[in-house]
Design a protein around this motif. Structure first.
Motif, PDB file in Angstrom:
ATOM      1  N   SER A  18       0.861  -1.180   0.000  1.00 24.31           N
ATOM      2  CA  SER A  18       0.000   0.000   0.000  1.00 24.31           C
ATOM      3  C   SER A  18       0.898   1.230   0.000  1.00 24.31           C
ATOM      4  CB  SER A  18      -0.915  -0.002   1.235  1.00 24.31           C
ATOM      5  OG  SER A  18      -0.144   0.209   2.408  1.00 24.31           O
ATOM      6  N   ARG A  19       0.325   2.372   0.242  1.00 25.28           N
ATOM      7  CA  ARG A  19       1.116   3.613   0.254  1.00 25.28           C
ATOM      8  C   ARG A  19       2.207   3.599   1.327  1.00 25.28           C
ATOM      9  NH1 ARG A  19      -0.690   7.585   4.066  1.00 25.28           N
ATOM     10  NH2 ARG A  19      -2.506   6.907   5.276  1.00 25.28           N
ATOM     11  N   TRP A  20       2.036   2.754   2.339  1.00 27.03           N
ATOM     12  CA  TRP A  20       3.011   2.723   3.430  1.00 27.03           C
ATOM     13  C   TRP A  20       4.368   2.202   2.977  1.00 27.03           C
ATOM     14  CZ3 TRP A  20       1.490   5.797   6.958  1.00 27.03           C
ATOM     15  CH2 TRP A  20       0.143   5.902   7.284  1.00 27.03           C
ATOM     16  N   GLN A  21       4.433   1.527   1.847  1.00 29.09           N
ATOM     17  CA  GLN A  21       5.727   1.066   1.320  1.00 29.09           C
ATOM     18  C   GLN A  21       6.432   2.133   0.494  1.00 29.09           C
ATOM     19  OE1 GLN A  21       3.165  -1.455   1.715  1.00 29.09           O
ATOM     20  NE2 GLN A  21       4.490  -1.890   3.451  1.00 29.09           N
ATOM     21  N   GLY A  22       5.784   3.261   0.282  1.00 34.09           N
ATOM     22  CA  GLY A  22       6.425   4.348  -0.452  1.00 34.09           C
ATOM     23  C   GLY A  22       6.661   4.001  -1.916  1.00 34.09           C
ATOM     24  N   ASP A  23       7.747   4.520  -2.477  1.00 28.05           N
ATOM     25  CA  ASP A  23       8.088   4.258  -3.878  1.00 28.05           C
ATOM     26  C   ASP A  23       8.774   2.898  -3.991  1.00 28.05           C
ATOM     27  OD1 ASP A  23       7.092   6.755  -4.689  1.00 28.05           O
ATOM     28  OD2 ASP A  23       9.006   7.738  -4.243  1.00 28.05           O
ATOM     29  N   ILE A  24       8.205   2.037  -4.817  1.00 30.84           N
ATOM     30  CA  ILE A  24       8.706   0.670  -4.965  1.00 30.84           C
ATOM     31  C   ILE A  24       9.388   0.514  -6.319  1.00 30.84           C
ATOM     32  CG2 ILE A  24       8.020  -1.764  -5.130  1.00 30.84           C
ATOM     33  CD1 ILE A  24       5.694  -1.121  -3.247  1.00 30.84           C
ATOM     34  N   ASP A  25      10.549  -0.120  -6.313  1.00 32.41           N
ATOM     35  CA  ASP A  25      11.249  -0.449  -7.552  1.00 32.41           C
ATOM     36  C   ASP A  25      10.801  -1.854  -7.960  1.00 32.41           C
ATOM     37  OD1 ASP A  25      13.037  -1.259  -9.549  1.00 32.41           O
ATOM     38  OD2 ASP A  25      14.686  -0.086  -8.704  1.00 32.41           O
ATOM     39  N   TRP A  26       9.798  -1.935  -8.811  1.00 37.31           N
ATOM     40  CA  TRP A  26       9.200  -3.225  -9.146  1.00 37.31           C
ATOM     41  C   TRP A  26      10.129  -4.103  -9.982  1.00 37.31           C
ATOM     42  CZ3 TRP A  26       5.430  -5.241  -6.549  1.00 37.31           C
ATOM     43  CH2 TRP A  26       4.560  -4.395  -5.852  1.00 37.31           C
ATOM     44  N   THR A  27      11.056  -3.502 -10.691  1.00 38.30           N
ATOM     45  CA  THR A  27      12.034  -4.298 -11.428  1.00 38.30           C
ATOM     46  C   THR A  27      12.901  -5.095 -10.457  1.00 38.30           C
ATOM     47  OG1 THR A  27      12.074  -2.681 -13.235  1.00 38.30           O
ATOM     48  CG2 THR A  27      13.935  -4.204 -13.069  1.00 38.30           C
ATOM     49  N   ARG A  28      13.336  -4.459  -9.393  1.00 35.83           N
ATOM     50  CA  ARG A  28      14.137  -5.154  -8.385  1.00 35.83           C
ATOM     51  C   ARG A  28      13.310  -6.172  -7.613  1.00 35.83           C
ATOM     52  NH1 ARG A  28      16.834  -0.405  -5.070  1.00 35.83           N
ATOM     53  NH2 ARG A  28      17.554  -2.173  -3.785  1.00 35.83           N
ATOM     54  N   VAL A  29      12.061  -5.858  -7.354  1.00 38.97           N
ATOM     55  CA  VAL A  29      11.177  -6.809  -6.665  1.00 38.97           C
ATOM     56  C   VAL A  29      11.040  -8.090  -7.489  1.00 38.97           C
ATOM     57  CG1 VAL A  29       8.786  -7.237  -5.939  1.00 38.97           C
ATOM     58  CG2 VAL A  29       9.889  -5.054  -5.390  1.00 38.97           C
ATOM     59  N   ALA A  30      10.808  -7.933  -8.774  1.00 40.89           N
ATOM     60  CA  ALA A  30      10.677  -9.101  -9.648  1.00 40.89           C
ATOM     61  C   ALA A  30      11.978  -9.897  -9.697  1.00 40.89           C
ATOM     62  CB  ALA A  30      10.255  -8.668 -11.048  1.00 40.89           C
ATOM     63  N   ALA A  31      13.100  -9.202  -9.753  1.00 38.21           N
ATOM     64  CA  ALA A  31      14.397  -9.876  -9.803  1.00 38.21           C
ATOM     65  C   ALA A  31      14.693 -10.631  -8.515  1.00 38.21           C
ATOM     66  CB  ALA A  31      15.501  -8.846 -10.072  1.00 38.21           C
ATOM     67  N   ALA A  32      14.042 -10.224  -7.422  1.00 39.11           N
ATOM     68  CA  ALA A  32      14.238 -10.885  -6.130  1.00 39.11           C
ATOM     69  C   ALA A  32      13.426 -12.175  -6.003  1.00 39.11           C
ATOM     70  CB  ALA A  32      13.878  -9.933  -5.000  1.00 39.11           C
ATOM     71  N   GLY A  33      12.649 -12.505  -7.020  1.00 41.51           N
ATOM     72  CA  GLY A  33      11.909 -13.767  -7.005  1.00 41.51           C
ATOM     73  C   GLY A  33      10.454 -13.662  -6.614  1.00 41.51           C
ATOM     74  N   ILE A  34       9.958 -12.439  -6.455  1.00 42.73           N
ATOM     75  CA  ILE A  34       8.538 -12.249  -6.166  1.00 42.73           C
ATOM     76  C   ILE A  34       7.758 -12.366  -7.478  1.00 42.73           C
ATOM     77  CG2 ILE A  34       6.795 -10.666  -5.277  1.00 42.73           C
ATOM     78  CD1 ILE A  34       8.711 -11.727  -3.143  1.00 42.73           C
ATOM     79  N   THR A  35       6.758 -13.238  -7.491  1.00 39.60           N
ATOM     80  CA  THR A  35       5.997 -13.464  -8.727  1.00 39.60           C
ATOM     81  C   THR A  35       4.542 -12.997  -8.650  1.00 39.60           C
ATOM     82  OG1 THR A  35       5.436 -15.708  -7.979  1.00 39.60           O
ATOM     83  CG2 THR A  35       7.417 -15.445  -9.354  1.00 39.60           C
ATOM     84  N   HIS A  36       4.060 -12.710  -7.440  1.00 42.19           N
ATOM     85  CA  HIS A  36       2.678 -12.282  -7.244  1.00 42.19           C
ATOM     86  C   HIS A  36       2.658 -11.050  -6.332  1.00 42.19           C
ATOM     87  CE1 HIS A  36       2.211 -16.414  -8.542  1.00 42.19           C
ATOM     88  NE2 HIS A  36       0.899 -16.273  -8.645  1.00 42.19           N
ATOM     89  N   ALA A  37       1.727 -10.155  -6.579  1.00 41.01           N
ATOM     90  CA  ALA A  37       1.605  -8.977  -5.721  1.00 41.01           C
ATOM     91  C   ALA A  37       0.177  -8.442  -5.757  1.00 41.01           C
ATOM     92  CB  ALA A  37       2.584  -7.889  -6.148  1.00 41.01           C
ATOM     93  N   ILE A  38      -0.231  -7.901  -4.620  1.00 45.92           N
ATOM     94  CA  ILE A  38      -1.554  -7.287  -4.502  1.00 45.92           C
ATOM     95  C   ILE A  38      -1.374  -5.882  -3.950  1.00 45.92           C
ATOM     96  CG2 ILE A  38      -3.808  -7.375  -3.366  1.00 45.92           C
ATOM     97  CD1 ILE A  38      -3.609 -10.367  -3.284  1.00 45.92           C
ATOM     98  N   ALA A  39      -2.042  -4.916  -4.572  1.00 46.89           N
ATOM     99  CA  ALA A  39      -1.939  -3.522  -4.155  1.00 46.89           C
ATOM    100  C   ALA A  39      -3.252  -3.057  -3.542  1.00 46.89           C
ATOM    101  CB  ALA A  39      -1.590  -2.636  -5.356  1.00 46.89           C
ATOM    102  N   LYS A  40      -3.139  -2.296  -2.441  1.00 43.31           N
ATOM    103  CA  LYS A  40      -4.344  -1.669  -1.910  1.00 43.31           C
ATOM    104  C   LYS A  40      -4.870  -0.671  -2.929  1.00 43.31           C
ATOM    105  CE  LYS A  40      -6.460   0.760   1.931  1.00 43.31           C
ATOM    106  NZ  LYS A  40      -6.318   1.355   3.280  1.00 43.31           N
ATOM    107  N   MET A  41      -6.198  -0.700  -3.110  1.00 36.37           N
ATOM    108  CA  MET A  41      -6.830   0.159  -4.093  1.00 36.37           C
ATOM    109  C   MET A  41      -7.761   1.173  -3.440  1.00 36.37           C
ATOM    110  SD  MET A  41      -9.312  -1.112  -7.215  1.00 36.37           S
ATOM    111  CE  MET A  41     -10.321  -2.068  -6.059  1.00 36.37           C
ATOM    112  N   THR A  42      -8.697   0.695  -2.633  1.00 41.43           N
ATOM    113  CA  THR A  42      -9.768   1.529  -2.115  1.00 41.43           C
ATOM    114  C   THR A  42     -10.092   1.141  -0.681  1.00 41.43           C
ATOM    115  OG1 THR A  42     -11.238  -0.010  -3.261  1.00 41.43           O
ATOM    116  CG2 THR A  42     -10.937   2.140  -4.271  1.00 41.43           C
ATOM    117  N   GLU A  43     -10.851   2.016  -0.034  1.00 45.52           N
ATOM    118  CA  GLU A  43     -11.351   1.750   1.316  1.00 45.52           C
ATOM    119  C   GLU A  43     -12.687   2.451   1.473  1.00 45.52           C
ATOM    120  OE1 GLU A  43     -10.109   2.484   5.993  1.00 45.52           O
ATOM    121  OE2 GLU A  43      -8.551   2.266   4.464  1.00 45.52           O
TER     122      GLU A  43
END
Length: 213
Positions: A18-43
């Motif tokens: 969510s916004r609490w993670q700040g700016d995310i480098d998704w290229t590095r996340v993918a390279a780290a072996g993460i294959t699935h992700a869910i983002a907070k959208m609404t409340e």
């Protein structure tokens, strides 16, 4: 298998952000072996996560299987108002109901005044609206902890078992699957097993998940 062989986990590696993670480098996340992700959208009926569009697009651009979650409010807004909020945000991204998952996050924070009956009634209405209006008949996932689901929601009033389960159960060898699903011979599809993960490309802690692939 010998004692020198690594233990294999057959589940895929996921995170939720969510916004609490700040700016995310998704290229590095993918390279780290993460294959699935869910983002907070609404409340509720009018709150949105300011990082949602950036996060969702970053997941997709880097080949992650992407999902979105909506934080459920039982009393502060109606299910119809929440549906309108969800629709508005989904229109901003390339969400595909046949490919991407949509989750309803069920927690007691900011739902303290809701009775178990009110929680169940509003949740069932929202599940039905999302299923019919957005997911072409498919059921949204439900996120909950075993204790909140079993004790703070009158789950016996409706059949929620068709909703795939995202269970939140930290620091255990195996999560507890609530009776809603276990009585039907079903288990979890996502398991949030930690809130203190460290993943390259993300500053600070992030929720970690196992995903059945």
């Amino acid at each position: 298998m010998s004692c020198n062989d690594p233990i294999k986990n057959e589940n895929a590696r996921g995170i939720d952000v969510s916004r609490w993670q700040g700016d995310i480098d998704w290229t590095r996340v993918a390279a780290a072996g993460i294959t699935h992700a869910i983002a907070k959208m609404t409340e509720g009926g009018d709150c949105t996560d300011p990082k949602f569009v950036t996060n969702f697009q970053g997941m997709q651009a880097n080949g992650l299987k992407a999902g979105v979650y909506h934080y459920f409010r039982a009393l502060s807004s109606t299910p119809c108002e929440q549906l309108t909020n969800i629709k508005g945000r989904l229109a901003e991204v390339a969400f595909n109901a046949k490919r991407d998952i949509l989750v309803i996050d069920v927690e007691t924070n900011r739902n303290e005044g809701a009775s178990p009956d009110q929680m169940a009634d509003a949740l069932f209405q929202l599940v039905t609206l999302i299923r019919v209006s957005l997911l072409e008949g498919a059921y949204p996932h439900i996120y909950a902890s075993p204790s909140i689901w079993s004790n703070r929601l009158a789950w016996r009033k409706y059949d929620f078992s068709e909703c795939p389960l995202w269970i939140a159960h930290w620091e255990v060898a195996q999560p507890t699957v609530p009776e809603t699903w276990s009585a039907k011979g079903k288990s979890w599809e996502w398991w949030q097993h930690s809130s203190k993960g460290q993943v390259d490309g993300i500053h600070g802690p992030v929720d970690l998940d196992w995903v059945k692939s």
